[in-house]
Design an enzyme around this catalytic site. Structure first.
Site, PDB file in Angstrom:
ATOM      1  N   SER A 143       0.972  -1.114  -0.035  1.00 13.09           N
ATOM      2  CA  SER A 143       0.070   0.101   0.053  1.00 13.09           C
ATOM      3  C   SER A 143       0.945   1.090  -0.034  1.00 13.09           C
ATOM      4  CB  SER A 143      -0.968  -0.166   1.147  1.00 13.09           C
ATOM      5  OG  SER A 143      -1.483   1.238   1.459  1.00 13.09           O
ATOM      6  N   SER A 321      29.541  45.269  -3.722  1.00 12.56           N
ATOM      7  CA  SER A 321      28.626  46.405  -3.765  1.00 12.56           C
ATOM      8  C   SER A 321      28.648  46.757  -5.195  1.00 12.56           C
ATOM      9  CB  SER A 321      29.108  47.710  -3.006  1.00 12.56           C
ATOM     10  OG  SER A 321      28.132  48.586  -3.264  1.00 12.56           O
ATOM     11  N   LYS A 327      34.502  47.095  -1.950  1.00  9.62           N
ATOM     12  CA  LYS A 327      33.708  46.422  -0.742  1.00  9.62           C
ATOM     13  C   LYS A 327      33.550  45.027  -1.191  1.00  9.62           C
ATOM     14  CE  LYS A 327      29.954  47.293   2.410  1.00  9.62           C
ATOM     15  NZ  LYS A 327      29.269  45.942   2.701  1.00  9.62           N
TER      16      LYS A 327
END
Length: 472
Positions: A143, A321, A327
């Site tokens: 099942s 950035s 950065k």
């Protein structure tokens, strides 16, 4: 569409046409139409597909040995399952990962793909179910209610050990850094305030221990999902299964997968209980919480480069950035943080879904499966990414850290046994409000010589329990 390019299949709702070369059938087709939820098919989890094939293979072998399935059909079902376990036909497992029906659509999808490949192996056309039927033969003695949770446990077992391997890689990376930085003195902090000296090696060694503890907890939790309910059939009573089926199919499944599965002692209980998934998810949440804390530390310690802590340097991975030139952001710890947040949310989902089960079955195992597999898969990827693209490339700012120790108010704690509490308090006050170095104040006041101070400022003296140093 011409007759050669389509076939008609029938279910309790009526007839539907499918492409003639489709390995899935009418039940899968209806599920695809009914559940356009995530757009993500179950094939995204190959271990789940392999687990389903392993179960069907073990079932066919067992039914044949019990005289319930003829040898010819059993052989081609087994061959089809072996092909799927080797990676074939996964693209035909198309039902959505989130579905109603307690996983019935996933089980039907597996039954149909295996049946149609088996029909091909017999030399018959797909959909010729009078020769070999998805439910009557592939799903014999089964099942959804015992196949699906068993498949989840098999796939989960493999996935957790994959995660453990990744955690071991990350643990080794932190261990290497702990050894490399064993002699680098720094100030420890509590509540973000200066506390007492330690080494960067000690700081990184805590991450080694944390990961080791979580690996042990995962190994304990994964033992719970070795217990399966295969043979339970609908609700655990074993209806439509041979009395010897459960024990025999479990033995064959263990041989096929190499996983030491066990038949649950009470199949009625095992069919409705999702406690092992809740337990495992809780440990995954523990891993996520602690891993996120480590990433918080890495981001904080590397903050700067000029206006932050600036104690360690993470390897630069990409520009940080679109507006601030030069950065660089801690993108690798950031992505692992986000994985952790997802895992914590998945644990909430699993908890609600497990609680919502009613009577003899939990209908919400598909969302449990999806959430659990996402957690394990993403944590594994996160651990490997963190190890390979961050931890292995970390460097430390030795001289900056040495000066921070000499200037820290926290140093007076280490000097207190040598200069006395009153003198230590006075030095701390002057250093704090006058902006002076503790090291320099002690020398200027003649409380200790430079040689004496340098003797105490050795990492092996400052960072572990030991008797007071005898000053020369």
């Amino acid at each position: 569409m011409s007759q050669t390019t389509e076939r008609i299949e029938h279910d309790l709702l009526g007839d539907r046409s499918l492409p003639a070369d489709s390995y899935y059938g009418v039940h899968t087709l209806r599920a695809v139409e009914n559940f356009p939820i995530t757009g993500t098919p179950i094939s995204i989890y190959p271990e789940l597909v392999r687990a389903l094939a392993a179960i069907k293979q073990a079932a066919a072998q067992t039914n044949s040995e019990l005289g319930l399935l003829d040898r010819e059909r059993a052989d081609v079902i087994i061959r089809a399952c072996e092909e799927i376990r080797a990676g074939a036909l996964h693209e035909h497992f198309v039902v959505d990962v989130i579905q109603g029906g307690a996983g019935t659509s996933t089980n039907m999808n597996a039954n149909e793909v295996i049946a149609n490949r088996a029909l091909e192996l017999l030399g018959h056309r797909k959909g010729d179910y009078a020769r070999l039927h998805p439910n009557e033969h592939v799903n014999m003695s089964q099942s959804t209610n015992d196949v699906y949770p068993t498949a989840l446990k098999l796939a989960g077992y493999v996935g957790i050990f994959g995660l453990i391997e990744a955690m071991e890689v990350l643990r080794a990376a932190f261990h290497d850094k702990a050894v490399q930085f064993a002699d680098v003195l720094k100030m420890g902090r509590t509540q973000l305030q200066d506390a007492v000296p330690m080494t960067v090696g000690q700081e990184f060694s805590t991450y080694v221990v944390m990961l080791g503890e979580d690996i042990d907890r995962l190994k304990e939790a994964v033992l719970l999902i070795r217990e399966i309910n295969l043979g339970a059939t609908a609700i655990g009573t074993g209806i439509n299964a041979h009395p010897d089926y459960a024990a025999l199919v479990c033995r064959h499944l263990a041989e096929i997968t190499g996983i030491p599965v066990l038949t649950a002692p009470n199949l009625v209980e095992a069919t409705q209980d999702c406690g092992s998934f809740v337990q495992l998810s809780g440990v995954l949440k523990r891993v996520a919480v602690k891993l996120s804390k480590v990433c918080n530390d890495l981001r904080l310690l590397s903050s700067g480069p000029r206006a932050g802590f600036g104690e360690i340097n993470l390897p630069p991975m990409q520009a940080g950035s679109s507006i601030m030139p030069g950065k660089v952001n801690p993108v690798i710890p950031e992505v692992v943080n986000q994985i952790a947040y997802e895992v914590i949310g998945n644990d909430v989902t699993i908890s609600f879904a497990a609680e919502a089960g009613q009577l003899q079955l939990n209908a919400f195992e598909p969302i449990i499966a999806h959430s659990l597999f996402k957690s394990a898969t993403h944590l594994r990827a996160g651990c490997l990414t963190l190890a390979e693209r961050c931890v292995t490339g970390i460097t430390v700012n030795r001289e900056f850290l040495r000066k921070s120790v000499e200037n820290s108010i926290g140093l007076v704690t280490a000097l207190n046994p040598y200069i006395g509490y009153a003198n230590a308090t006075e030095i701390a006050q002057e250093a704090l409000f006058g902006g002076h170095s503790v090291y320099a104040l002690v020398l200027n006041k003649g409380l200790m010589t430079k040689d004496q101070l340098d003797q105490i400022l050795k990492p092996e003296v400052l960072t572990q329990p030991r008797a007071m140093v005898a000053l020369r």
